[in-house]
Design a protein around this motif. Structure first.
Motif, PDB file in Angstrom:
ATOM      1  N   CYS A  67       0.827  -1.379  -0.152  1.00  0.00           N
ATOM      2  CA  CYS A  67      -0.117  -0.037   0.101  1.00  0.00           C
ATOM      3  C   CYS A  67       0.868   1.288  -0.113  1.00  0.00           C
ATOM      4  O   CYS A  67       0.480   2.208  -0.803  1.00  0.00           O
ATOM      5  N   GLU A  68       2.105   1.251   0.606  1.00  0.00           N
ATOM      6  CA  GLU A  68       2.738   2.282   0.661  1.00  0.00           C
ATOM      7  C   GLU A  68       3.486   2.560  -0.540  1.00  0.00           C
ATOM      8  O   GLU A  68       3.440   3.862  -1.062  1.00  0.00           O
ATOM      9  N   TYR A  69       3.816   1.473  -1.053  1.00  0.00           N
ATOM     10  CA  TYR A  69       4.489   1.582  -2.698  1.00  0.00           C
ATOM     11  C   TYR A  69       3.394   2.475  -3.529  1.00  0.00           C
ATOM     12  O   TYR A  69       3.744   3.044  -4.363  1.00  0.00           O
ATOM     13  N   LEU A  70       2.220   1.874  -3.533  1.00  0.00           N
ATOM     14  CA  LEU A  70       1.148   2.139  -4.188  1.00  0.00           C
ATOM     15  C   LEU A  70       0.989   3.593  -4.181  1.00  0.00           C
ATOM     16  O   LEU A  70       0.684   4.736  -5.128  1.00  0.00           O
ATOM     17  N   LEU A  71       0.788   4.191  -2.932  1.00  0.00           N
ATOM     18  CA  LEU A  71       0.694   5.649  -2.476  1.00  0.00           C
ATOM     19  C   LEU A  71       1.730   6.324  -3.070  1.00  0.00           C
ATOM     20  O   LEU A  71       1.629   7.398  -3.608  1.00  0.00           O
ATOM     21  N   PHE A  72       3.151   6.067  -2.642  1.00  0.00           N
ATOM     22  CA  PHE A  72       4.352   6.600  -3.445  1.00  0.00           C
ATOM     23  C   PHE A  72       4.087   6.812  -5.136  1.00  0.00           C
ATOM     24  O   PHE A  72       4.180   7.847  -5.579  1.00  0.00           O
ATOM     25  N   GLY A  73       3.627   5.760  -5.590  1.00  0.00           N
ATOM     26  CA  GLY A  73       3.579   5.653  -7.084  1.00  0.00           C
ATOM     27  C   GLY A  73       2.759   6.667  -7.608  1.00  0.00           C
ATOM     28  O   GLY A  73       2.694   7.361  -8.583  1.00  0.00           O
ATOM     29  N   ALA A  74       1.460   7.099  -6.706  1.00  0.00           N
ATOM     30  CA  ALA A  74       0.460   7.815  -7.189  1.00  0.00           C
ATOM     31  C   ALA A  74       0.821   9.197  -6.988  1.00  0.00           C
ATOM     32  O   ALA A  74       0.532   9.936  -8.069  1.00  0.00           O
ATOM     33  N   PHE A  75       1.496   9.518  -5.940  1.00  0.00           N
ATOM     34  CA  PHE A  75       1.861  10.868  -5.994  1.00  0.00           C
ATOM     35  C   PHE A  75       3.128  11.221  -6.984  1.00  0.00           C
ATOM     36  O   PHE A  75       3.211  12.356  -7.435  1.00  0.00           O
ATOM     37  N   LEU A  76       3.946  10.061  -7.109  1.00  0.00           N
ATOM     38  CA  LEU A  76       5.026  10.381  -8.025  1.00  0.00           C
ATOM     39  C   LEU A  76       4.630  10.843  -9.440  1.00  0.00           C
ATOM     40  O   LEU A  76       5.153  11.674 -10.150  1.00  0.00           O
TER      41      LEU A  76
END
Length: 442
Positions: free
Chosen positions: A8-17
């Motif tokens: 979930c943390e990687y997905l959140l990071f990817g979304a904002f990136l």
């Protein structure tokens, strides 16, 4: 559970990136260099005594000056609510029968609050002064919460970064109903990170979030975030305690909400705090042509229809293939852009105004870059950061579907600043390692 959280943390990071690639005026970041130098200077003053008081006084001075010298017209919903607040203190309750309050009676909480303030001193400037005090306290709580996650120097840096962010200062004069709820959210986060295991504090947090809901109906997001946060930290040893705390939170929150709505109904206003157009935010928010922003065409069509739900379903059926692009556009507007409508009293200079707007966009771009760096997953024992990420993820998901405005990012940006310390901390670690390698090679 740890693997799930990590994904979930990687997905959140990817979304904002992804959002970073669509920011406006990327080179405007250069304009923020002088502010960074000032912040670094104060950040290094580790012996600076009573920093919270210093922060509050400087923030208040800046906000009071802006309230007196920025000419900001109160518009849209806030103009309607201000007019109703003035009518209420004069005993004129005709506004209750207006279409706006008949449909969105939950907005009456802010009307009652403003009328109580105007009863003390019947001038709009007084509302702006109170807003200035509240938003100065927000600066202080950003510092206090950051200090729980990072070392003192970094917490000061984060607070000073927020101090120089112009958009909250501008919103003081807009008379938005976001200021007091935003402060309450920060108090709740602070209480949670200080006393996560006590059911008594869950009672207090539920009451505070109910109070925030009286002014602006976003309290449920924080209720959901706290529940998810507790579930993610579930252990057999603490299972009963977590279950009890969640039950207390839900019961007290909805109970107090019901009580406040009933009290307003029993008052001369005689109206429950409800939303009679629950589909409106979704209908407007799923408009591909308007990027999910408020527009008059949607308003006229929706509120003149006898079947608004059917309108919403038709929009979903006809445009659902466009939704991925729509969602991206909406999130870019919401998180990476800010809109202003102001002038400086007796001194309107369009060139200066444009430079100020460009500076603020550059500042926001810088903050978003630091934010994305802060989001990159790394092993961390501090669970407060997880709580903030959960709240951010909930907001990100919800605003995909409902109406957006850059103004709605006010609370979102506060949450962003809370974890900016990650980027500063990682930057310091990088410089230390580089210096270590340099010394070793020599």
């Amino acid at each position: 559970m740890k693997k799930f959280i990590s994904i979930c943390e990687y997905l959140l990071f990817g979304a904002f990136l992804i959002l970073l690639f669509f920011m406006k005026s990327k080179l405007a970041v250069i304009l923020t260099i002088p502010i960074i130098i000032i912040i670094v200077f104060f950040e290094k003053k580790e012996r600076f005594k009573h920093f919270s008081l210093f922060l509050f006084m400087v923030a208040l001075a800046i906000r009071l000056i802006s309230s007196f010298y920025l000419d900001v017209e109160v518009l849209d919903d806030f103009k309607t609510m201000l007019s109703a607040s003035k009518d209420l203190i004069n005993g004129n309750l005709s506004f209750v029968n207006n279409f706006y309050f008949q449909t969105f009676s939950y907005q009456l909480g802010h009307v009652i609050y403003q009328s109580l303030l105007l009863k003390i001193f019947n001038k709009v400037i007084f509302l702006k002064i109170v807003n200035s005090i509240i938003t100065s306290l927000i600066c202080v709580f950003i510092y206090l919460i950051s200090r729980k996650m990072f070392k003192e120097k970094i917490a000061r840096g984060v607070a000073l970064l927020y101090l120089f962010y112009l958009y909250p200062i501008y919103l003081n004069s807009v008379l938005t109903n976001q200021h007091l709820p935003a402060l309450i959210y920060l108090v709740v986060i602070y209480l949670l990170i200080c006393n996560r295991e006590s059911w008594k504090y869950y009672v207090l947090m539920a009451i505070l979030l109910s109070l925030s809901n009286f002014f602006r109906t976003e309290g449920i997001i924080f209720i959901l975030a706290i529940i998810i946060f507790n579930i993610m930290n579930f252990t057999k040893k603490k299972g009963k305690m977590i279950f009890k705390n969640i039950l207390v939170l839900i019961f007290v929150y909805f109970g107090v909400n019901l009580l406040m709505s009933q009290l307003v109904f029993l008052s001369p206003i005689h109206t429950h705090l409800t939303n009679k157009a629950t589909e409106w935010k979704f209908y407007c928010g799923l408009n591909y042509e308007k990027n999910g922003l408020y527009n008059v065409d949607d308003e006229e069509k929706f509120f003149s229809s006898s079947e608004p739900r059917k309108l919403l379903l038709n929009r979903i059926k006809s445009d659902y293939l466009k939704f991925p692009i729509l969602f991206l556009k909406k999130e870019v507007i919401l998180w990476t852009q800010a809109n202003y409508d102001l002038s400086i009293r007796n001194s309107l200079n369009s060139n200066f105004y444009n430079v100020v707007l460009l500076f603020n966009q550059g500042y926001l771009n810088m903050i978003m870059i630091l934010f994305v760096i802060s989001l990159f997953p790394r092993k961390d024992k501090n669970k407060t950061k997880l709580l903030i990420k959960i709240i951010l993820a909930l907001y990100f998901g919800i605003y995909m579907f409902i109406e957006i405005s850059p103004r709605y990012a006010y609370v979102l940006h506060i949450l962003i600043f809370l974890i900016l310390g990650n980027a500063i901390e990682r930057g310091e670690d990088f410089l230390k390692k580089r210096q270590f390698l340099k010394d070793k090679l020599q």
